[in-house]
Design a protein around this motif. Structure first.
Motif, short mmCIF file in Angstrom:
data_model
loop_
_atom_site.label_atom_id
_atom_site.label_comp_id
_atom_site.label_asym_id
_atom_site.label_seq_id
_atom_site.Cartn_x
_atom_site.Cartn_y
_atom_site.Cartn_z
N ASP A 344 33.36 -8.51 56.58
CA ASP A 344 32.13 -7.95 57.14
C ASP A 344 31.82 -8.39 58.59
N LEU A 345 32.36 -9.51 58.94
CA LEU A 345 32.13 -10.01 60.43
C LEU A 345 33.09 -9.36 61.27
N GLU A 346 34.21 -8.70 60.68
CA GLU A 346 35.00 -7.71 61.50
C GLU A 346 34.21 -6.58 61.86
N ARG A 347 33.43 -6.12 60.98
CA ARG A 347 32.56 -4.95 61.31
C ARG A 347 31.29 -5.06 62.24
N VAL A 348 30.63 -6.23 62.02
CA VAL A 348 29.34 -6.43 62.85
C VAL A 348 29.52 -7.36 64.07
N ALA A 349 30.35 -8.38 63.91
CA ALA A 349 30.49 -9.33 64.99
C ALA A 349 31.24 -8.64 66.10
N GLU A 350 30.78 -9.07 67.47
CA GLU A 350 31.57 -8.70 68.61
C GLU A 350 33.07 -9.34 68.63
N ARG A 351 33.02 -10.75 68.45
CA ARG A 351 34.03 -11.52 68.09
C ARG A 351 33.97 -12.60 67.07
N TRP A 352 34.75 -13.07 66.66
CA TRP A 352 34.52 -14.24 65.67
C TRP A 352 35.64 -15.22 65.32
N ARG A 353 35.55 -16.31 64.85
CA ARG A 353 36.68 -17.01 64.65
C ARG A 353 36.40 -18.19 63.42
N TRP A 354 37.40 -18.27 62.63
CA TRP A 354 36.95 -19.34 61.51
C TRP A 354 37.41 -20.80 62.06
#
Length: 372
Positions: A344-354
């Motif tokens: 989901d974060l792939e679709r809605v976040a600009e960039r993200w990191r675990w």
């Protein structure tokens, strides 16, 4: 005490370099927390001057683990740790959080006992300490044990000052407060002042190690004052890097009611509260509802959020990088909820990191929970 092996993440049981970096010096609160997880009978504990140096040593491989303060129950998040987790310059691509430890924090005011009353300076408005009355038992806490009118300056870490603000206002209004890198360093500076006019807010250990007198015990604003520390390590090769999302703004279009009803029926069937995970992300700031869309990903997957923090992203003025901690683990995800929220974060976040998954040390019924 928890055995250090219980804190190791999967695949890292064979440590050949048993060293741990922590925010020093020795006898600091970070030192106490580090010893809970990594007993010095089995590990070489290496103090650092700054939190950044802990990150640097773990990232470089000089130490397989590092311990840093993350947040305090009274004074909030430790900004320096959050800034390094933000990793805006890309210095710590391999670091993740693999564990946490809680330490009950009790601050002491350390210094030198006052000179005879005839030699007091008139600069301070601190009243004489209260007298012990018949029937009192045990050491007094939260009040001066000696006259404090000779104290002209007080050293401590910013968190130490923030957690003892009420005592300072009440008893040391005229004293200068000087921020230093750690509470142990504060004790060292107070001990080095031959005039006896300096004091330190630090742990009982730190003051004792420096040969200081106790001027007041347990001066924290709240009796339940607790600091949470993160254990850092290098991640395994898969995952953990920044991911570029497709920046789509998902429209709800009338589905919220149905999803909420489904969520009530689903519940937590596998006990996700046993674990925690941390992610960071940015959103398109000019898009209405962008942050809400990211947070809704966690709600939609039935993942309970335990904290939300932010720091400036430095992408542009007044734009932010967000941190979300939630109850679940990337390593124990039988229903695929963590994997699903990552998609989901792939679709809605600009960039993200675990930024890691670890055992929840304050989980109800967890016998391995720790405190100082």
């Amino acid at each position: 005490m928890v055995s250090s092996g219980d804190h190791l993440a999967p695949g890292e049981e064979g440590i050949t370099n048993p060293t741990v970096a922590f925010l020093g010096p020795f006898n600091s609160y970070s030192h106490q927390a580090t010893k809970i997880v990594f007993p010095d009978s089995k590990w070489q504990l290496q103090p650092t001057v700054t939190i950044k140096e802990v990150f640097d040593r773990v990232q470089s491989g000089a130490c397989p683990f590092g311990v840093v303060p993350f947040e305090n129950s009274t004074h909030g998040t430790v900004t320096f740790t959050l800034d390094n987790l933000a990793d805006r310059a890309g210095e710590y691509a391999d670091l993740v959080v693999c564990d946490e430890v809680y330490l009950d924090v009790h601050h002491f005011l350390h210094g030198r006992l006052p000179p005879p009353p005839s030699s007091f300076s008139s600069f301070s408005s601190s009243p004489p300490p209260p007298q012990q009355t018949p029937g009192d038992s045990g050491p007094k806490t939260g009040v001066p044990l000696a006259d404090l009118r000779h104290v002209r300056r007080v050293y401590s870490h910013p968190q130490g000052f923030g957690q003892t603000a009420a005592f300072l206002r009440r008893h040391l209004r005229g004293a200068e407060t000087i921020e230093v890198s750690s509470t142990s360093r504060a004790a060292e500076l107070a001990a080095a002042d031959a005039t006896g006019e300096s004091a330190a807010i630090a742990s009982e250990w730190a003051g004792s190690a420096c040969g200081l007198d106790v001027l007041a015990r347990c001066i924290e604003d709240r009796e339940d004052n607790t600091t949470r520390f993160f254990v850092l390590r290098r991640k395994e090769k898969q995952g953990g890097e920044w991911k570029r999302g497709r920046q789509r703004n998902l429209e709800r279009e009338g589905t919220v009611g149905e999803e909420e009803e489904a969520e009530d029926k689903k519940g937590d069937v596998y006990g996700g509260e046993r674990y925690k995970s941390l992610v960071s992300f940015t959103v398109p700031h000019r898009r209405a509802g962008a942050l809400a869309a990211v947070l809704d990903c966690f709600r939609g997957r039935g993942l309970n959020l335990t904290s939300i923090s932010s720091v400036p992203s430095l992408d542009a003025p007044f734009q932010y990088l967000f941190f979300v901690e939630f109850e679940a683990s990337r390593f124990d995800d039988p229903e695929g909820r963590v994997g699903g929220v990552f998609e989901d974060l792939e679709r809605v976040a600009e960039r993200w990191r675990w930024l890691g998954s670890w055992r929840n040390r304050r989980c109800r019924g967890d016998a391995s929970s720790t405190s100082g």
